[in-house]
Each structure stands twice: as C-alpha cells, then as structure tokens.
Design a protein around this motif. Sequence first.
Motif, PDB file in Angstrom:
ATOM      1  N   UNK A 102       0.821  -1.214   0.000  1.00  0.00           N
ATOM      2  CA  UNK A 102       0.000   0.000   0.000  1.00  0.00           C
ATOM      3  C   UNK A 102       0.846   1.251   0.000  1.00  0.00           C
ATOM      4  N   UNK A 103       1.975   1.201   0.723  1.00  0.00           N
ATOM      5  CA  UNK A 103       2.866   2.359   0.748  1.00  0.00           C
ATOM      6  C   UNK A 103       3.401   2.658  -0.650  1.00  0.00           C
ATOM      7  N   UNK A 104       3.753   1.590  -1.378  1.00  0.00           N
ATOM      8  CA  UNK A 104       4.281   1.775  -2.738  1.00  0.00           C
ATOM      9  C   UNK A 104       3.232   2.428  -3.627  1.00  0.00           C
ATOM     10  N   UNK A 105       2.004   1.906  -3.589  1.00  0.00           N
ATOM     11  CA  UNK A 105       0.977   2.429  -4.479  1.00  0.00           C
ATOM     12  C   UNK A 105       0.519   3.822  -4.046  1.00  0.00           C
ATOM     13  N   UNK A 106       0.442   4.052  -2.741  1.00  0.00           N
ATOM     14  CA  UNK A 106       0.076   5.397  -2.280  1.00  0.00           C
ATOM     15  C   UNK A 106       1.168   6.386  -2.637  1.00  0.00           C
ATOM     16  N   UNK A 107       2.414   5.946  -2.484  1.00  0.00           N
ATOM     17  CA  UNK A 107       3.535   6.812  -2.846  1.00  0.00           C
ATOM     18  C   UNK A 107       3.473   7.155  -4.333  1.00  0.00           C
ATOM     19  N   UNK A 108       3.178   6.126  -5.151  1.00  0.00           N
ATOM     20  CA  UNK A 108       3.070   6.397  -6.587  1.00  0.00           C
ATOM     21  C   UNK A 108       1.893   7.307  -6.892  1.00  0.00           C
ATOM     22  N   UNK A 109       0.786   7.099  -6.162  1.00  0.00           N
ATOM     23  CA  UNK A 109      -0.405   7.909  -6.412  1.00  0.00           C
ATOM     24  C   UNK A 109      -0.158   9.367  -6.048  1.00  0.00           C
TER      25      UNK A 109
END
Length: 805
Positions: A523-530
Amino acid sequence: MNNQNTTTSQVEEDEIDLMDIFFRILKVWPYILLSIFSALLIAFIYLKIAIPQYEVSSKFFIKEKESPFGLFAEAGMGLGQMGDAGLNNQMIILKSRPIAAAALSRVNFEVDYFQKGILATREVYKNTPITVEVDWNHPQLCNGDIQITWENEKSFSIKYLDDEYRQVFPGEEAYRKAEKPLSPERVFSFGEEVVLPGNKFMIELTGTQKSGEIIIRVRDRRSLIDHYTGDALSVAPMDKQATIVKLTLRVINQAKGKDYLNALQTVFLENELEEKNLTASNTIDFIDKQIVVLTDSLLYIENRLQDFRSTNAIYDMSNEGSVIFNQLSELEIELSKERFKRNYYGQLQRYLETGSYNQIVVPSGMGIEDPILNSLIMNLIELQAEKSVQLSRLRENAPPVRELNLQITDLNKSIQEVLKNVDSNAALIISDLESRISRIESSFSSLPQTEQNLIRIQREFTLNEGLYTYLLQKRAEAAITRASNLPSNKIIEDAEADLNPVSPKRLLTYLIAVILGFIFPVGFVFVKDFLNTKIEDPKELETRLKVPLIGIIGRNSSDDGMPVLNNPRSTVTEAFRSLRADLSYLSDNKDKSTLLFTSSISGEGKTFISINMASVFSLMGKKTVLIGLDLRKPKIAEDFGMINDLGMSTCLSTDMPWQKIVKPSGFENLDVILSGPIPPNPAELLLKDKFAKIMDEIKEAYDVVILDCPPVGLVSETKELFKFSDVNFYVFRQEYSQKGNIQILNNLVEKGGLKKVYGILNDVHVDTGYGYGYGYGYGYGYGNNSYGYHEEVQLPWWKRALKRK
C-alpha cells in the motif's frame, strides 16, 4: 476485424498492467518479508499479552405454560400452547436483573483475584492464596485494583493501583466516582478487620505461599448485575421450531462462567416453581384463616352437645325429629357454603381495590366453578406476571408497561362487575335457603322441648363439622398440588466451556498479521506512486504521451557532462548511440539533419542531451554543429570550458557574420555556437528574419545541426524555433519533471500542430521493475544501483528470464 484487433489490444494492455503490478510488488519483496515478519512478531506478543475470552454455554428447555393449580384443571383454565411471545418472555426473564441478582447471591463474585504474569495479568478463581470478606455495611471503593503483598504468614500491606474507583455506600443504589486514595503505610495482620476510609474487609491467608502478591478488585452488586445482564450473556433459541434455548456467556475464567450459568438455571427453575406454588399457597393461607375460627366454634358446640346429652339423658332423636334434622342439615350446609363464597367474594373485592394481585386466591381452588370468573382471574394473574417480566428490564413509564397497566385496570373493572353479579346471585340463594329453613323450623314446634333443643345444638354441630370437613378437603387438595408441583422447564445440559478461546483467535490473528504485513508495504508503494507528482515510470510516461517515447538515457554519475566523448564505453554513451541509430528511421533526409532539443522547465537535461547527441554524430564522422539558443540561461560554454563572450545573440544584434562566432570544441567534426551574452530582448532576436537566414546557411555548411533551445514551458520563442528543425525532441527527467509537463507536450501536438516530435526520458536511475524488452534502449541505461557507470550490466536472474521471454 477492427473490433477484434481492439479487443486483443485491450487484453494485452490489461495483461501488461497486471505484470506491472506484479513487478511493482516484487520490487519491494524484502520490505514485504520484513513487514510480515514484524507483523507476526507483534501478533505473537499480542497473543501473549491479550487476556483470552472463552464461551461457556448450556442448553435449557422451556415448556409450554400450565395452569398453576393443576388439580383444578376441570375449571378449563389451561393457558394452552406457549407462542413466540411466551418463549421471548422466558428468555427475557433469564436475562432479567432479579434473576441475575438471585444467581449472584449463590456464587461468590464480590471480589476478583488476579496474579501478575511475565507478560499479562491472569484472573484466579477459587484456588486463591488469600480470601477477602467484604463488609458491605461500610462504604467500599469498588471496580479498581488493590494490590495485596505479604512477606510472611502474619502480615500484609495494601496499595491502591488505579487512578479512579467507584464509591459505593450501604443502602444506596447510586454510586459516585472517587479518585485514587492514599495507600496506607502500615501493615495489617491476616484475620484482622481492615478499616480504611474507602474500604472495610477482612483478609485470610488460605494458601501455602509464605510470601506473595495478588491484586484484588471489589465488585459491587450493581456492576455485577450490569455485566451479567449485558452483552456478556446471550440467550437464543436453538431452532425456530423448538423451545430449547442456548445460554452463552463470554468470560475470562471458564470455571467462573460455568458456576454462574449453573446458578442462573437453578434460580430460574426455583423461581418458576415458586410462582407455580403461589396460587396453592394463597389458597392454603386463606383456608387456614377460616379453619382457625371454625375450629374454636366446632369445639365449643361439641362440648355443648355433650353437656346437653349428659344433663338431659337424651341421645337419640325420634323418627320425626330425625327427618326434620336431616332436611335442616342439608339446607344449612348449603347455606354455609354460599355464605363462605360471599366471604371469598368480599375478600377478592378488597384485593382488587388495593391492587394486591399476588394474594389473590383462584376461585376454582375454593370450589367456585364459575368459568367466567375463573377465566378472568387467571388472565389477571397472567398479565401481572407479564408486567413483572417487563419491569425487570423497563421502567414503569415505558410504553409496554403502560399498556399492560391499562389492560390490568380494564380487567380489574371487568372482574369487579362479575363479582357484583355472582355476589348478588349468592345473596339471592342465601335468602331462599334461609326462608326454606324458617318454614321447616316452624314444623318441628310440636316436638318435645328437650328434643327441639337437641336438634338445634345437633344442627349447629353438624353444620360446623360439614364446613370444617369441606375446608379440610380443599386445603388438602391445595397442599397436594403444591407438593406435587415440579418446574415445567428443564436443564438439558449443564454449563460447559469451550477449550479454545473465542477472542483472540490465534489463527485469525496470525492471518490478519500476514495480510496487514503484506498490505502495508504494498500500500505504501501504491500510495507513494499515487501521491507522486514526478515522472518516474518510463511505461507510465509512454502511456500518457501522445508521441512516441524514443529514448531513455541513464544517470551520468560523473561530473563530466560529455560522457560520449570522454567515456565512449559507458552505458550512457551506448544509450546515445542507440538513440542515434533510431534517428535514421525518423529523419527523411539521410545526409543532413537538424535536431531540436527542448523541455518544459530548466534542469531536465536538454543541454546535456544536446551536447552528447552532437558528440555521438561527430564520432560518426558527421560534420556537426551545436547551437545554443537558450539566450536566457546558457550552459554549453561551461561544459566545454569556453567563455560565453560571443555567440548567437552577438550575431543577431550586430552585423557580425555567424562564421565569426563558431568555436571549435576541441573534438573532431564538432563545432559549437554559443548563445552569447544575455540580451535584453532574447525573444525578439530569435524571431528576426536574420536568424532564419543564418539557419539556412548553417544547414548548408553542416551535416548535423543540434539546436539547444530554451524550455518551451517557460518561454514563447521556442515554439517559433520548431520550424527550423527536421526532428524535435522533448526531454523529461526522471524524478524531476512533473507529470503535468506531459500535457504541455500533448497540447503542442494536438493544438499547436507540432510534427516530428519525440520524447526522451533522461537521468533514469530508479529501477521501477518495468521495461525490459520493450525496445527503447532500457537495457543500456539500466543497472543495479549505479546507472550509466558500468560497461556491462548484469541483470537479476528473474529479470533476465523475463527478458528472454
């Protein structure tokens, strides 16, 4: 056919997206493993610290209601089958406060005992090293921890642990909150009464521990009742078609829960039996009061009869006297019964007027076979029982209770109306019997006076004796009924505890830990990307661009801005060679080309790429010139170690020919035209006709012309420079260029009509896990942790495998 191609393209794109997600997750697999391990460790510690809760359950059979006066069932007063409402009422009673209070009086729950463990505190029940006897006639601090410590078998000390307690006073329902009191400094002796401002109790040492420590918690009756009538206890039918209910209690200590449930079921059965015996007991009490009076009268008359016979020496009556006596006796016995009924009606009327419904005697128990009256009385008793059930959980002014009060009031009035009628009928019967008795009495006046007196005394004795026998018979019936009563309900299964805790569940806790341990880093990766507004992923850039992404240039870690000339075997140099090779397919003119390089903002690397593209063409033997057209912020001179004294601005603002401003780069086949001193009007200079003429002459003189233009997102003149180039390149920089810059280029293409434009991603150094095998020179610019340094990059095994596929 087109639809089929579109569908295939969409499927392929979806598959690529799934691969992107997979590789994005795979890229952070070490963090995922670390996160899962940490989550499992936290779960393990939580399970060790958390106090487990268990479920204790039992099964209870609730039978249909029966008449509380079984031997008088001939009156037709049975209540029939118990519907859903009856079952619900019984379940409500099982959770009612009076039943809970009675059950708690059977068990010793007024003090909880706890022992500290390494990670958690555990409750101890029954097998406690000490016992505490609380004096509830003294104010008590409850619902807070009190530590008891002893170092020998004689004395102990007391310490208050919590910051807040509940102060309970004797004889008061209300309580108040109290702050943490001061712990006593003195020690107390076992068996000694401990008197403190907030507590009064006695502690006995019952275990074999010569020293120890235990935490006690005094529990007031109200809090205990609140707990055991709240969410901790659930009562539910096991089947819609059955009247067997399951009692489930959630507890910390299994043995404690079993004791309470068993006590609860026992109290419920005793309460039911007591209610069933109430009618018979009322009947017996009523008859006993009548018998007491009647016994004295019967004894007195019996003595009179004996004395009269002895005095007058007469023992038998004549035949005529016997006939008259028998007639009078029958009428007088019937008269006495009717007077007894009127006496009952009067007492029943007083009960109705005072509302003493619990003392009402059922008419059938007194031999009164009036179906209407019996039915009304039974309905009144049932409504009163229903009201008691509702009051166990509701207030007097609650709508259901008010409705029952209205029904009881209406039924009370109906019973009083019926009583008036039956009392009137009894009065008429009594009047008739008295007149018949008077007529018969007048007929035996012809008998001798002595025999008349004997008949009078014998009549009185026979009347009292018959009534006495009648009452004894009814009392015996009621006593037999009370003695033979059994609870209708039944305990099917005593309380048993589940071996496994219901909370926390070990397997579920570990499963949640694994899921959360996986979700957090992913989730951190995808939130960071978002949330990331910078361009990072080459594939995302390629997808959003309306033009082809023609090249990817890796990071140049050295201070040298010309790796193509100074480090020809580097991966960055190889990326420029790949880009040069691709240009052979993009330019219509194979011999001469003019290439324009721009970007959205300063700092994206367009000058770096311009210099090295010029260098890569010069190494090919092409006569190349690099022209610096960024008149506002020139940089080329610094990279070549030149002085920016003369340049394009000089040529455009004076009559100096362009040949005078050309400077050799120091490398074969590569010349440089600097931007020159910063002019006050750079945009106007580049828009002069002179500049167009100069460009035509330069194109004739060189094979390759490289235009290093100012950022198109900051200045306006760059848009006018596109007409001088054959191929245009728009430079983006990884983790520097904003994603919004993509739309600037798209607008130039869609609205500005810009042709022959391609994208370049510069300074690629973040391995997003994508792109291998897509044909944009990715392999040249990528490496492990140091892009652009190594002459040969060794990819991880899983990336090499995917690339082969």
